[in-house]
Design a protein around this motif. Structure first.
Motif, PDB file in Angstrom:
ATOM      1  N   PRO A 271       0.807  -1.220   0.000  1.00  0.00           N
ATOM      2  CA  PRO A 271       0.000   0.000   0.000  1.00  0.00           C
ATOM      3  C   PRO A 271       0.841   1.271   0.000  1.00  0.00           C
ATOM      4  CG  PRO A 271      -0.896  -1.572   1.547  1.00  0.00           C
ATOM      5  CD  PRO A 271       0.402  -2.139   1.058  1.00  0.00           C
TER       6      PRO A 271
ATOM      7  N   GLU C 205      -3.936   4.780 -13.911  1.00  0.00           N
ATOM      8  CA  GLU C 205      -3.542   4.549 -12.522  1.00  0.00           C
ATOM      9  C   GLU C 205      -4.697   4.825 -11.580  1.00  0.00           C
ATOM     10  OE1 GLU C 205      -0.700   3.780 -10.862  1.00  0.00           O
ATOM     11  OE2 GLU C 205       0.321   3.206 -12.704  1.00  0.00           O
ATOM     12  N   PHE C 291     -11.959   0.849  -1.265  1.00  0.00           N
ATOM     13  CA  PHE C 291     -12.367   1.118   0.078  1.00  0.00           C
ATOM     14  C   PHE C 291     -13.271   2.334   0.043  1.00  0.00           C
ATOM     15  CE2 PHE C 291     -11.498   3.831   3.586  1.00  0.00           C
ATOM     16  CZ  PHE C 291     -11.502   2.986   4.670  1.00  0.00           C
TER      17      PHE C 291
ATOM     18  N   ALA D  51     -12.720  11.717  -5.385  1.00  0.00           N
ATOM     19  CA  ALA D  51     -11.942  10.655  -4.759  1.00  0.00           C
ATOM     20  C   ALA D  51     -10.601  11.199  -4.323  1.00  0.00           C
ATOM     21  CB  ALA D  51     -11.743   9.493  -5.730  1.00  0.00           C
ATOM     22  N   GLY D  52     -10.188  10.792  -3.146  1.00  0.00           N
ATOM     23  CA  GLY D  52      -8.859  11.128  -2.686  1.00  0.00           C
ATOM     24  C   GLY D  52      -8.173   9.863  -2.232  1.00  0.00           C
ATOM     25  N   ILE D  78     -17.692  11.753  -1.330  1.00  0.00           N
ATOM     26  CA  ILE D  78     -16.236  11.851  -1.273  1.00  0.00           C
ATOM     27  C   ILE D  78     -15.706  10.544  -0.726  1.00  0.00           C
ATOM     28  CG2 ILE D  78     -14.281  13.053  -0.218  1.00  0.00           C
ATOM     29  CD1 ILE D  78     -15.879  15.550  -0.263  1.00  0.00           C
ATOM     30  N   THR D  79     -14.659  10.023  -1.346  1.00  0.00           N
ATOM     31  CA  THR D  79     -14.018   8.827  -0.788  1.00  0.00           C
ATOM     32  C   THR D  79     -12.563   9.166  -0.531  1.00  0.00           C
ATOM     33  OG1 THR D  79     -13.517   8.039  -3.004  1.00  0.00           O
ATOM     34  CG2 THR D  79     -15.493   7.165  -1.963  1.00  0.00           C
ATOM     35  N   TYR D  80     -12.045   8.575   0.511  1.00  0.00           N
ATOM     36  CA  TYR D  80     -10.614   8.720   0.764  1.00  0.00           C
ATOM     37  C   TYR D  80     -10.038   7.336   1.012  1.00  0.00           C
ATOM     38  CZ  TYR D  80      -6.165  10.211   2.706  1.00  0.00           C
ATOM     39  OH  TYR D  80      -4.832  10.382   2.924  1.00  0.00           O
ATOM     40  N   ASP D  81      -9.088   6.977   0.204  1.00  0.00           N
ATOM     41  CA  ASP D  81      -8.493   5.657   0.266  1.00  0.00           C
ATOM     42  C   ASP D  81      -7.193   5.760   1.063  1.00  0.00           C
ATOM     43  OD1 ASP D  81      -8.222   3.067  -0.295  1.00  0.00           O
ATOM     44  OD2 ASP D  81      -8.211   3.277  -2.469  1.00  0.00           O
ATOM     45  N   ALA D  87       1.444   5.893  -2.569  1.00  0.00           N
ATOM     46  CA  ALA D  87       0.385   5.498  -3.485  1.00  0.00           C
ATOM     47  C   ALA D  87      -0.505   6.700  -3.790  1.00  0.00           C
ATOM     48  CB  ALA D  87      -0.426   4.361  -2.878  1.00  0.00           C
ATOM     49  N   ARG D  89       0.275   9.937  -3.774  1.00  0.00           N
ATOM     50  CA  ARG D  89       0.937  10.874  -4.679  1.00  0.00           C
ATOM     51  C   ARG D  89       0.951  10.314  -6.101  1.00  0.00           C
ATOM     52  NH1 ARG D  89       4.749  11.426  -0.552  1.00  0.00           N
ATOM     53  NH2 ARG D  89       6.324  10.309  -1.733  1.00  0.00           N
ATOM     54  N   GLU D  90       1.252   8.994  -6.199  1.00  0.00           N
ATOM     55  CA  GLU D  90       1.317   8.397  -7.531  1.00  0.00           C
ATOM     56  C   GLU D  90      -0.036   8.497  -8.236  1.00  0.00           C
ATOM     57  OE1 GLU D  90       2.769   4.314  -7.861  1.00  0.00           O
ATOM     58  OE2 GLU D  90       4.717   5.146  -7.335  1.00  0.00           O
ATOM     59  N   GLN D  91      -1.100   8.195  -7.482  1.00  0.00           N
ATOM     60  CA  GLN D  91      -2.426   8.235  -8.098  1.00  0.00           C
ATOM     61  C   GLN D  91      -2.815   9.655  -8.454  1.00  0.00           C
ATOM     62  OE1 GLN D  91      -5.472   6.056  -6.096  1.00  0.00           O
ATOM     63  NE2 GLN D  91      -4.086   4.411  -5.545  1.00  0.00           N
ATOM     64  N   ALA D  94      -1.041  10.539 -11.595  1.00  0.00           N
ATOM     65  CA  ALA D  94      -1.626   9.854 -12.745  1.00  0.00           C
ATOM     66  C   ALA D  94      -3.054  10.308 -13.011  1.00  0.00           C
ATOM     67  CB  ALA D  94      -1.601   8.347 -12.517  1.00  0.00           C
ATOM     68  N   GLY D  96      -5.624   9.677 -11.103  1.00  0.00           N
ATOM     69  CA  GLY D  96      -6.606   8.716 -10.593  1.00  0.00           C
ATOM     70  C   GLY D  96      -7.485   9.310  -9.508  1.00  0.00           C
ATOM     71  N   VAL D  97      -6.954  10.287  -8.776  1.00  0.00           N
ATOM     72  CA  VAL D  97      -7.732  10.892  -7.694  1.00  0.00           C
ATOM     73  C   VAL D  97      -7.657  12.408  -7.815  1.00  0.00           C
ATOM     74  CG1 VAL D  97      -7.485   8.997  -6.062  1.00  0.00           C
ATOM     75  CG2 VAL D  97      -5.728  10.766  -6.159  1.00  0.00           C
TER      76      VAL D  97
END
Lengths: 312, 259, 360, 370
Positions: A271, C205, C291, D51-52, D78-81, D87, D89-91, D94, D96-97
């Motif tokens: 993760p 991604e 999630f 999404a975050g 709102i979702t926060y994963d 991960a 920062r990468e998303q 890209a 993704g969020v």
């Protein structure tokens, strides 16, 4: 040879379109599995290569193999400990169900064992943390104080009980139902005639088991143990939750510093992983994949080698 | 309804192994032809090649021809499925479909091929076939129960009813009584006697009394040794085979001096 | 009292001579446990620790084994003594194995009962902070993801098994058999990584969807389905195939209408067990299904909560009111266990009631 | 018969599934036309999904923020994963969020690259919206708090001090009765921003005793007992005996905590002391406009400052490709930085609310998001 003639004769069996379609669908389904697996393999290898050949962060180790070795060790060591506990117990339980318990009870127990085989690993993990680790902790202290001269029990003992021994017990409990269920099937298949022949010779129940049941089931016991081993090697969540890992290579089973396992390490670190770490983790996944492949192959080989004389 | 089968110089192979060599027999319509011989001599193989059932075993193939009223079963473009619809088969062990009731078992040949049929036609067919197999009176009240609940002899007659429900021209029987008790065997033999008025019947049996009781003509097969192909030794009227065979080996076999 | 009767009885019947009476092992066990309890009491008294049932059980068991072996050796001889020792060991092993299993079920049941209420099954975690909230979204997510996993893997698995049993020969069949075996060894986390990589290719991604989770799960489910279906198809007697073919039924109809129905109960059982196996998978769903605290009915878009991930997450990252989170984690675990058990029992029922009735 | 029986079972199962999928009691009605929920006072016009993803450290705070924001804006999801800073920062990079949570600010290499969600030629900003003191927690019978300097902590966690009655500890705590027992030092076994901040603190303040440097993952060679996640550490410390560890202060609960030596005083952790540490620290130099990355001053000797803190940033674009996302991010980050939002976070996650000065700065940047 007769190569030309059969071709001609076989050709006369014309196929109906529906037949061809059905066979094609079946074949495609099978090929799909190969493609999926090929996809997994290509993906794993492609992702793992940068870590395996390239340099990895200095903090992690000198090379990929240096880094992955303690994890591999931990994987094998924990699975080994689990098997030592689980296999004799599983064989004994299978014997109990097939040859000692009353018939009614035996059937019920069979169901219960199957049920337990399906309990999700997260739950085993929760249980390991909440119940097993605190339960074992005093015992570990005692072992460290009294049997500390044994390399296995070198003190200091862990203050939390979340050692590789605890994790192995959880693993053992998890694979126990699987091995038991398989052994039970095998013991049930013991030819009734052999058993009765032994009993008719005046053998006690145990002698009958050693004469008829165990020899018949030997290869099956080995094969099912190896299947259980495969499960123990790949188990992720339960180990990740229970084990206090630090990536050492150590045979001490009661201490604070325990080797981690490949699967648990991936689950814990993926993760938050980025960059080359992702490649390293996937590379370790590949190593795990190779190990399980080897183990499964071994089990197949043993089954194939011994079924000839094992008979039915 | 019944047709003549002509077997001309038939060789049967399993892969490279030649199981049967050079068989030529003329099977008469409306008569019972028995195949006898020691185990492994290829009599069942020949029988199974008569409706192309031997091909089910992978690698099996034949060289030669089998003519059904002059039409070659092994001619180019012949569909084995069509062959089997005309030449029915009854197996050594009774094998009713366990998922089907008695009624469904009888109708299996029709229903499995997705052919439509009205309810009353189905009822007629079931009754006709079961009567034809001498089973109607025993099961008419319980057509809805699974076929596997019947006794062995009844199951075998159910299988015969199932085979004749698709109105074949020929009935092949592969040791149909070997798994049955004497009483059931007798019932089947009686049935064969009745069926031969309508069908060409070929029966494989290892029971020589049975062959002599039910058949009109008998073919004796033998094998020279393991690994060698089986051969047709003698084919003649049943009475002749059992009283005055022209080949010594046949006499040895039928008189029990063999093996 | 009874001790004096036993010898007279053995004297009466020569066949029971030199044999321990039936009650003897039980009596020995009772005595052994009593001694064990006494010793444990002494230890507890001496060291000031709590009276330990573990000590009682261990001591009692060892004492019983020694006693029964010695007594049997003296009265019944060596062979019988070995038999009694082994019987004791086997039963002991069984009881030992029951301990963790019972402990596990009881722990989950007790801890899970705290939040096993109506709100738990009618609420999601949307806008829930601290106490309250429920798992409806996770249950729906688990059901949807599992249904999709089944939709993918059941046809593929069954047709592959049909290929292997009915058509397969040569190297392709061998390869498939081998690789299905390999597939059983795929660690679940690797399946998750693969599904993530696959979907990241198309959707970029950070992609998360229930369907991705279904793909990962089906990767784990397919080998189980293939294996069990294969076994079941092999169990269908060849007689039936031949009977059908001999009626002039084409091969595909024979498979579809004779072979599959005959094996149906076994196949359904196998599929149900396979579902029960994957429904508790956590690792791959953590990676690809993601999630969320909200309800999501769309498997193709957006994060989807599932029960195992819910249990894991509640346990691993609680807020200040820890207990509320832990309670939810345990209750989710309880729900999960119940679902798995219902599936298993369902599989048994199917196997029992829908299996073709065996004749004789 | 058989098939119909199976069929009936399938129907029952399907009915059950339908029942399950009926609306959850606390969810907005999904099928209602847009704006159907107009009964709510001051009906919010905001709607849509955001999404975050990112740092798990602020997971619990995000839960509270999401709950608060969604209550005010019922049509927003709102979702926060809590997938981890890297991960996240990468998303975010890209696309993704829509926003990321991260324990570390974007580094120069990342800033040099492309950001898929942001408009071309616009840079994202780091906003320090989550401040959390890290507590050094321990479980020793009869001891509630201890005073330690950084050197002592460094020695304990590097295995140079192994017993609780070591003179180095005793000297600083004359009143405490310390047992003659081995120390079990618990650390995070997973990659963690908490570990990074903890080791950064030790490396800065106890250079001579903490030679291992700064790392996110505890290396195998340094000893101690590993535990998974914050709860794992807290669990391990509280269930074990004579244990010590470090964790988010919010989770310290009833455990004993260490007061750090800052200057001449020993400072126990408090929300105010932690927020003060951020205010006392300089900004990272050479950042682009609007970026509020903080260079934490661990060696501060200022009174009442608790320098062992973790800062987590919200990373967002200043100019989004998608206007709807921009609107949502703007509103959401504005809520987080508000007094109300910080208070909600503190209640659920126990973080230290940011100071008013910092809030002003953050809100000024948030206002520019478009």
């Amino acid at each position: 040879m007769t190569t030309a003639a059969p071709a001609a004769s076989r050709a006369t069996a014309t196929k109906r379109p529906a037949d061809i379609a059905f066979q094609a669908v079946s074949t495609v389904a099978g090929v799909l599995i190969l493609i999926a697996l090929g996809g997994v393999a290509i993906f794993l290898v492609a992702q793992a290569v940068p870590a395996i050949i390239g340099p990895i962060p200095e903090a992690e180790g000198a090379s990929f193999w240096d880094w992955v070795w303690p994890l591999t060790f931990g994987t094998l060591w924990s699975a080994f400990l689990a098997m030592i506990m689980a296999v004799p117990l599983a064989v004994a339980i299978a014997l109990f169900i097939t040859h000692f318990a009353p018939r009614r009870l035996a059937q019920l127990l069979g169901y219960v064992i199957d049920l337990l085989a399906a309990i999700p690993s997260v739950i085993y993990g929760l249980w390991g943390i909440a119940v097993l680790a605190p339960f074992f902790q005093p015992a570990f202290l005692w072992l460290g104080e009294n049997l500390g001269w044994l390399p296995l029990f070198t003190p200091p003992a862990s203050g939390t009980g979340r050692t590789i021994l605890t994790a192995s017990v959880v693993l053992a409990v998890m694979v126990l139902p699987i091995i038991t269920a398989l052994c039970r099937e095998i013991f049930l298949q013991t030819p009734r005639l052999n058993e009765e022949a032994a009993l008719a010779l005046g053998a006690t129940r145990w002698e009958m088991i050693t004469m008829a049941v165990l020899p018949h089931g030997r290869s099956g016991i080995i094969a099912s143990s190896i299947l259980g081993l495969g499960r123990a090697l790949g188990e992720t969540m339960a180990v990740a939750m229970v084990l206090a890992s630090s990536g050492v290579v150590s045979f001490v089973v009661i201490g604070s510093q325990n080797p981690s396992t490949i699967a648990a390490n991936i689950a814990l670190r993926f993760p938050e992983a980025h960059g080359i770490t992702v490649n390293m983790l996937i590379g370790s996944g590949l190593v795990l994949f190779a190990i399980t492949l080897l183990v499964n192959g071994l089990s197949r080989w043993i089954i194939a080698k011994t079924t000839v004389d094992g008979g039915r | 309804m019944s047709k003549r089968i002509e077997i001309n110089d038939l060789d049967i192979y399993y892969g490279d192994f030649k199981a049967v060599e050079g068989v030529s027999v003329d099977i008469e319509p409306r008569a019972v032809t028995a195949f006898i011989g020691p185990s492994g001599c290829g009599k069942s193989t020949v029988l199974r090649s008569l409706n192309r059932m031997h091909e089910v075993i992978s690698g099996a193939w034949v060289d030669g021809e089998v003519l059904l009223d002059g039409a070659n079963l092994y001619g180019p473009g012949v569909d084995p499925v069509n062959v089997r619809r005309q030449i029915g088969m009854v197996f050594q062990r009774p094998n009713p479909f366990p998922t089907m009731t008695i009624r469904e078992n009888v109708l299996a040949g029709v229903m499995l091929n997705n052919r439509r049929m009205s309810k009353s036609d189905q009822d007629d067919l079931v009754e006709r076939s079961l009567r034809g197999a001498n089973l109607w009176n025993e099961v008419k009240d319980r057509l809805g129960v699974p076929g596997s609940g019947l006794s062995g002899g009844q199951q075998q007659r159910l299988c015969i009813a199932r085979a004749i429900a698709v109105s074949p021209d020929v009935l092949l029987m592969d040791e149909p009584c070997s798994a049955l008790d004497p009483i059931s065997t007798l019932a089947i033999e009686d049935l064969i006697e009745e069926l031969k008025t309508e069908y060409t019947i070929v029966i494989v049996t290892h029971n020589m009394q049975q062959a002599s009781r039910v058949s009109d003509k008998t073919a004796f097969f033998n094998i020279a040794g393991t690994g060698k192909p089986g051969k047709l030794i003698e084919f003649d009227e049943t009475a002749k085979i059992f009283s005055n065979p022209s080949v010594q080996a046949t006499e040895d076999y039928v008189s029990g001096r063999f093996g | 009292m009874t001790a004096t009767i036993a010898p007279t009885r053995t004297a009466q019947n020569p066949l029971t001579a030199g044999q321990l009476p039936r009650w003897a092992p039980w009596a020995l066990l009772g005595v052994a446990v009593l001694i064990g309890a006494a010793v444990a009491g002494l230890i507890a008294g001496a060291s000031g620790t709590a009276f330990s049932l573990v000590t009682v059980a261990l001591l009692g068991f060892v004492l019983y084994l020694v006693a029964v072996t010695v007594v049997s050796q003296l009265i019944e001889g060596g062979r019988k003594a070995t038999d009694r020792l082994v019987t004791g060991l086997v039963v002991g092993a069984f009881l030992l194995a029951l301990v963790p299993l019972i402990s596990l079920v009881v722990t989950v049941a007790i801890n899970g009962a705290a939040r096993f209420d109506l709100e738990f099954f009618t609420y999601t975690m949307r806008n829930v902070v601290g106490e309250g909230g429920g798992v409806l979204h996770a249950i729906v997510g688990t059901v949807l993801v599992t249904i999709w996993a089944a939709i993918i893997s059941v046809p593929v698995g069954i047709f592959t098994a049909i290929y292997l049993v009915e058509y397969g020969k040569g190297s392709l069949s061998k390869a498939i058999t081998f690789f299905v075996d390999v597939m059983t060894g795929i660690p679940s986390i690797v399946a998750g990584l693969f599904a993530y990589a696959l979907f990241a290719l198309f959707a970029g991604e950070g992609v998360r969807s229930g369907f991705g989770g279904a793909v990962a799960l089906s990767l784990l489910m397919i080998p189980t389905v293939v294996r069990s279906t294969e076994e079941m198809l092999k169990l269908v007697p060849n007689d039936l195939r031949e009977a059908s073919l001999a009626l002039g039924v084409p091969k595909w109809l024979t498979i579809a209408k004779v072979v599959l129905p005959t094996a149906l109960a076994g196949i359904v059982t196998g599929v149900t067990l396979a579902i029960a196996r994957v429904i508790g998978e956590t690792a791959p769903l953590l990676i690809i299904a993601g999630f969320t605290t909200n309800m999501n009915y769309n498997v193709f878009d957006g994060r989807m909560m599932t029960l195992p991930v819910f249990a894991f997450n509640q346990y691993v990252s609680p807020g200040v009111q820890e207990q509320a989170y832990f309670d939810r984690a345990w209750s989710a675990a309880l729900v999960l266990i119940l679902i798995v058990m219902i599936l298993n029992i369902g599989a048994r029922v199917i196997a029992h009631f829908f299996a073709p009735k065996a004749g004789r | 018969m058989k098939f119909t029986k199976l069929g009936r079972a399938a129907v029952v199962a399907a009915a059950g599934a339908l029942l399950l999928s009926s609306c959850a009691a606390n969810e907005p009605a999904a099928t209602e036309p847009a704006g159907g929920d107009s009964a709510a006072p001051e009906a919010s016009t905001l709607s849509g999904d955001l999404a975050g993803a990112g740092a798990s450290s602020m997971g619990a705070a995000q839960e509270a923020w999401i709950a608060g924001f969604q209550t005010a804006n019922p049509d927003v999801n709102i979702t926060y994963d809590p997938a981890g800073s890297g991960a996240g920062r990468e998303q975010f990079i890209a696309g993704g969020v829509g926003f990321a949570g991260s324990d570390a600010y974007l580094d120069d290499e990342e800033l040099a690259g492309e950001f898929a969600a942001c408009a071309p030629d616009s840079l994202p900003v780091d906003l320090p919206i989550y401040i959390s003191p890290i507590a050094v927690i321990f479980n020793v019978e009869g001891v509630d708090s201890l005073n330690m300097d950084a050197a002592t902590i460094a020695k304990i966690f590097s295995g140079q001090i192994t017993n609780w009655n070591d003179p180095a500890i005793a000297e600083q705590n004359p009143e405490a009765t310390l047992p003659d027992a081995a120390i079990t030092a618990v650390h995070r076994s997973d990659d963690s921003g908490t570990t990074e901040n903890f080791t950064e603190y030790l490396a800065a303040t106890a250079e001579s005793d903490w030679t291992e440097g700064v790392f996110e993952t505890w290396p195998a060679a340094y000893g101690g007992e590993g535990a998974q996640g914050t709860s794992g550490v807290v669990d391990a410390v509280s269930n074990g005996t004579n244990t010590i560890g470090y964790a988010d202060a919010s989770r310290a609960g009833d455990l004993g905590t260490v007061a750090l030596q800052v200057g001449e005083e020993y400072v126990p952790f408090t929300a105010e002391a932690a927020a003060a540490a951020v205010d006392a620290s300089p900004r990272v130099e050479g950042r682009h406009e609007g970026d509020l990355a903080v260079d934490l001053d661990r060696t501060t000797t200022e009174a009442g400052v608790y320098p062992l803190v973790l800062i987590s940033y919200a990373i967002a674009c200043t100019d989004y490709e998608d206007d709807a996302t921009a609107e949502l991010v703007k509103a959401y980050l504005g809520y987080i930085a508000s007094e109300e939002g910080q208070q909600a976070g503190a209640e659920n996650a126990g973080n230290a609310p940011i100071s008013d000065e910092l809030r002003e700065e953050i809100l000024a940047v948030v206002d520019t998001i478009q």
